[in-house]
Motif scaffolding. Structure first.
Motif, PDB file in Angstrom:
ATOM      1  N   PHE A  84     -17.989  -2.788 -30.083  1.00  0.00           N
ATOM      2  CA  PHE A  84     -16.744  -2.323 -30.669  1.00  0.00           C
ATOM      3  C   PHE A  84     -15.780  -3.495 -30.884  1.00  0.00           C
ATOM      4  N   VAL A  85     -15.779  -4.417 -29.927  1.00  0.00           N
ATOM      5  CA  VAL A  85     -14.880  -5.571 -30.041  1.00  0.00           C
ATOM      6  C   VAL A  85     -15.439  -6.601 -31.025  1.00  0.00           C
ATOM      7  N   ILE A  86     -16.772  -6.748 -31.047  1.00  0.00           N
ATOM      8  CA  ILE A  86     -17.372  -7.792 -31.890  1.00  0.00           C
ATOM      9  C   ILE A  86     -17.268  -7.435 -33.367  1.00  0.00           C
ATOM     10  N   ALA A  87     -17.386  -6.148 -33.710  1.00  0.00           N
ATOM     11  CA  ALA A  87     -17.494  -5.740 -35.120  1.00  0.00           C
ATOM     12  C   ALA A  87     -16.384  -6.288 -36.026  1.00  0.00           C
ATOM     13  N   PRO A  88     -15.101  -6.208 -35.642  1.00  0.00           N
ATOM     14  CA  PRO A  88     -14.066  -6.746 -36.539  1.00  0.00           C
ATOM     15  C   PRO A  88     -14.194  -8.248 -36.764  1.00  0.00           C
ATOM     16  N   VAL A  89     -14.648  -8.956 -35.731  1.00  0.00           N
ATOM     17  CA  VAL A  89     -14.838 -10.402 -35.881  1.00  0.00           C
ATOM     18  C   VAL A  89     -16.003 -10.657 -36.837  1.00  0.00           C
ATOM     19  N   LEU A  90     -17.050  -9.847 -36.636  1.00  0.00           N
ATOM     20  CA  LEU A  90     -18.260  -9.983 -37.443  1.00  0.00           C
ATOM     21  C   LEU A  90     -17.971  -9.699 -38.913  1.00  0.00           C
ATOM     22  N   VAL A 128     -21.585  -5.496 -44.462  1.00  0.00           N
ATOM     23  CA  VAL A 128     -22.164  -4.162 -44.284  1.00  0.00           C
ATOM     24  C   VAL A 128     -22.646  -4.002 -42.853  1.00  0.00           C
ATOM     25  N   LEU A 129     -23.291  -5.050 -42.378  1.00  0.00           N
ATOM     26  CA  LEU A 129     -23.806  -5.026 -41.011  1.00  0.00           C
ATOM     27  C   LEU A 129     -22.673  -4.776 -40.026  1.00  0.00           C
ATOM     28  N   ALA A 130     -21.555  -5.484 -40.239  1.00  0.00           N
ATOM     29  CA  ALA A 130     -20.417  -5.329 -39.334  1.00  0.00           C
ATOM     30  C   ALA A 130     -19.860  -3.920 -39.411  1.00  0.00           C
ATOM     31  N   ILE A 131     -19.810  -3.368 -40.628  1.00  0.00           N
ATOM     32  CA  ILE A 131     -19.319  -1.999 -40.782  1.00  0.00           C
ATOM     33  C   ILE A 131     -20.214  -1.031 -40.028  1.00  0.00           C
ATOM     34  N   LEU A 132     -21.533  -1.246 -40.150  1.00  0.00           N
ATOM     35  CA  LEU A 132     -22.493  -0.385 -39.466  1.00  0.00           C
ATOM     36  C   LEU A 132     -22.307  -0.475 -37.954  1.00  0.00           C
ATOM     37  N   VAL A 133     -22.176  -1.700 -37.458  1.00  0.00           N
ATOM     38  CA  VAL A 133     -22.005  -1.893 -36.017  1.00  0.00           C
ATOM     39  C   VAL A 133     -20.707  -1.243 -35.538  1.00  0.00           C
ATOM     40  N   ALA A 147     -19.969   4.732 -41.866  1.00  0.00           N
ATOM     41  CA  ALA A 147     -20.812   3.540 -41.823  1.00  0.00           C
ATOM     42  C   ALA A 147     -22.130   3.792 -42.542  1.00  0.00           C
ATOM     43  N   ILE A 148     -22.711   4.979 -42.324  1.00  0.00           N
ATOM     44  CA  ILE A 148     -23.995   5.290 -42.952  1.00  0.00           C
ATOM     45  C   ILE A 148     -23.862   5.340 -44.467  1.00  0.00           C
ATOM     46  N   ARG A 149     -22.773   5.972 -44.930  1.00  0.00           N
ATOM     47  CA  ARG A 149     -22.543   6.005 -46.368  1.00  0.00           C
ATOM     48  C   ARG A 149     -22.387   4.599 -46.926  1.00  0.00           C
ATOM     49  N   ARG A 234      -7.386  -5.242 -34.802  1.00  0.00           N
ATOM     50  CA  ARG A 234      -8.815  -5.018 -35.077  1.00  0.00           C
ATOM     51  C   ARG A 234      -8.970  -4.297 -36.401  1.00  0.00           C
ATOM     52  N   PHE A 235      -8.126  -3.283 -36.603  1.00  0.00           N
ATOM     53  CA  PHE A 235      -8.097  -2.628 -37.907  1.00  0.00           C
ATOM     54  C   PHE A 235      -7.640  -3.640 -38.962  1.00  0.00           C
ATOM     55  N   GLY A 236      -6.661  -4.480 -38.558  1.00  0.00           N
ATOM     56  CA  GLY A 236      -6.144  -5.495 -39.479  1.00  0.00           C
ATOM     57  C   GLY A 236      -7.235  -6.401 -40.008  1.00  0.00           C
ATOM     58  N   LEU A 237      -8.195  -6.759 -39.137  1.00  0.00           N
ATOM     59  CA  LEU A 237      -9.283  -7.649 -39.576  1.00  0.00           C
ATOM     60  C   LEU A 237     -10.177  -6.959 -40.596  1.00  0.00           C
ATOM     61  N   PHE A 238     -10.455  -5.672 -40.393  1.00  0.00           N
ATOM     62  CA  PHE A 238     -11.245  -4.932 -41.386  1.00  0.00           C
ATOM     63  C   PHE A 238     -10.529  -4.938 -42.736  1.00  0.00           C
ATOM     64  N   PHE A 239      -9.237  -4.729 -42.661  1.00  0.00           N
ATOM     65  CA  PHE A 239      -8.401  -4.671 -43.850  1.00  0.00           C
ATOM     66  C   PHE A 239      -8.404  -6.017 -44.569  1.00  0.00           C
TER      67      PHE A 239
END
Lengths: 329, 172
Positions: A84-90, A128-133, A147-149, A234-239
């Motif tokens: 959960f913590v790694i995904a935004p960095v990824l 995509v991988l990060a979104i899936l994770v 994520a699946i979509r 964390r949301f900010g990084l996705f954004f």
């Protein structure tokens, strides 16, 4: 690329300065794009959009960013903590890599690799991988569905994307960005490869999960999609990654189909190449936002059918025709 | 620098490959496999095979593994519990099998490679003379490697058709 490994000395300075510039640029770009998005949305709906902070609300996103940094980082109790913590960095790391090869101007390429174009597509799959994770680690139905979509969509649209790009590569015989742009000095490839250009742009819209292909985060059915459980920065990084990704696909479109740093038909009008490049890229970004407020969101089956039954055969045909024309004409 | 990178990448490749086997959680196993593939891409890069490195990242670490992970997450596999006895039996069979297959594959590949490209004949100088990585590889694939290349494509086509048939049967 191997030079980056073996050459030491002055090159290192160039790399480090480039990296810092890229970091600053990607932040500023995201801040500006969020503001632009809200402005475009506002004006299309006959509103003003943000107006309060700064002239025409220009400082609004900076304030929003500071607010985001100050927010609490919530990790759901049942979530997979580490992932959960790694995904935004990824999700954010791979979007910085393409800046290495993007041709901002004749002298403004950090490293002009002979596999430059491929580098961008190789690293774009990682988001995509990060979104899936992230979606899976949240342990939330909506996040997982989003994520699946996202994966299904990205896999489907990456094929026509690469095929449409390949027809340009076939014409230039190179993956090197400088050569791809130089080949368009007289005539932009959008005039020679209109089908590929249109397919590329549709797929790029889908790859960046933008409306009308934004079903991974369709707020009316999935709350917020894969980042439902993310808060604060964390949301900010996705954004940030999303907006940087938008810039990258538009920059690639500019350098493949709109002549990169060249003016139209060889007339540069005395305007420096960087300005041409950025103007065209931001125009395409504006078009992306325009799309969002013009087309309603597509259904999942429409989305899949459109890629597999229309775009893929069409882009293959386009590639075939290009190859035949290059061989026999 | 090169040595440092080589050691880092190979340690990452081998270490995460081991983690794939040892980690009890299937999702994390798959993630370690991605890390392993990715650092293998780094090793290719050090060999100045940047095209293959990027293909490794694009196809294996990217596309293939995303689908793997997708399936594992959809099936929602739980971490497997400890079962020492079964594990010991598996190890007893696994070691000779792995040795046999790795040995076989290595012999086959090195044999084929020796025929296709004798040692020292296709070094960095040759690649540079061909006009870069992609050109050199393309030329080799469509001349001396043509038959294996075409056979592989037929094999992949068979796999695609097979998947279609299986997927259709399940729907009825």
């Amino acid at each position: 690329m191997t030079e980056a490994v073996t050459n030491t000395g002055g090159d290192w300075l160039r790399l480090i300065v480039g990296l810092i510039l890229v970091l600053i640029f990607s932040q500023l770009n995201a801040l500006f794009l969020v503001w632009l998005e809200r402005k475009v949305a506002g004006h299309i709906q006959l509103r003003y959009g943000p107006m309060e902070v700064g002239p025409h609300g220009l400082l609004q996103t900076i304030v929003d960013g500071i607010k985001l940094v100050g927010k609490e980082l919530i990790t759901p109790f049942k979530a997979d903590k580490k992932l959960f913590v790694i995904a935004p960095v990824l999700v954010f790391m791979p979007v910085l890599v393409p800046f290495l090869v993007l041709p901002f101007g004749p002298e403004l390429i950090i490293r002009d690799m002979n596999v430059g174009l491929l580098l961008i597509f190789a690293f774009s799959t990682f988001s995509v991988l990060a979104i899936l994770v992230g979606g899976w680690a949240s342990n939330n139905k909506y996040a997982l569905l989003g994520a699946i979509r996202s994966v299904a969509q990205n896999v489907a649209y990456e094929i026509p994307l690469l095929l449409s790009v390949m027809s340009v590569v076939l014409m230039v015989h190179s993956f090197k960005f400088s050569e791809l742009v130089m080949a368009q000095q007289r005539i932009w490839f959008i005039f020679l490869q209109p089908v590929a250009a249109i397919i590329y742009f549709i797929c790029a819209t889908a790859e960046t999960n933008r409306a009308p292909f934004d079903i991974p985060e369709a707020e009316s059915e999935l709350v917020a999609g894969f980042h439902t459980e993310y808060s604060g920065m964390r949301f900010g990084l996705f954004f940030l990654a999303e907006y940087t990704n938008m810039f990258i696909v538009c920059a690639v479109a500019t350098s493949l189909f709109l002549g990169g740093w060249h003016g139209p038909f060889g007339f540069s009008l005395g305007i420096p190449g960087v300005v041409w490049f950025l103007a065209k890229t931001y125009f395409l970004l504006f078009v992306l936002m325009w799309f969002r407020w013009t087309f309603p969101r597509v259904r999942f089956d429409q989305l899949m059918n459109f890629s597999w039954k229309v775009l893929i055969p069409l882009s293959m045909l386009n590639l075939l025709v290009t190859a035949l024309v290059l061989k026999f004409v | 620098m090169e040595l440092f990178l080589f050691v880092t990448f190979s340690a990452l490749t081998v270490g995460s490959a081991a983690a794939v086997v040892w980690h009890p959680h299937p999702v994390k196993s798959a993630l370690f496999l991605i890390l392993s593939f990715f650092s293998m891409g780094g090793l290719y890069l050090l060999l100045q095979a940047e095209f293959i490195a990027l293909m490794q990242v694009l196809v294996y670490a990217g596309a293939v593994m995303v689908l793997f992970l997708f399936v594992i997450m959809l099936l929602n596999l739980k971490p497997r519990g400890e079962d020492r006895a079964a594990f010991k039996v598996r190890v007893r069979w696994a070691v000779p099998l792995v040795l046999f297959f790795v040995g076989g594959v290595l012999t086959a590949v090195t044999g084929a490679l020796a025929r296709l490209a004798p040692a020292g004949s296709h070094g960095p100088d040759w690649v540079a003379a061909q006009g870069g990585n992609i050109r050199a590889l393309g030329r080799l694939l469509f001349t001396r490697g043509l038959l294996p290349f075409e056979v592989t494509s037929v094999l992949l086509l068979v796999a695609v058709v097979g998947v279609m048939v299986l997927a259709k049967k399940e729907r009825r």
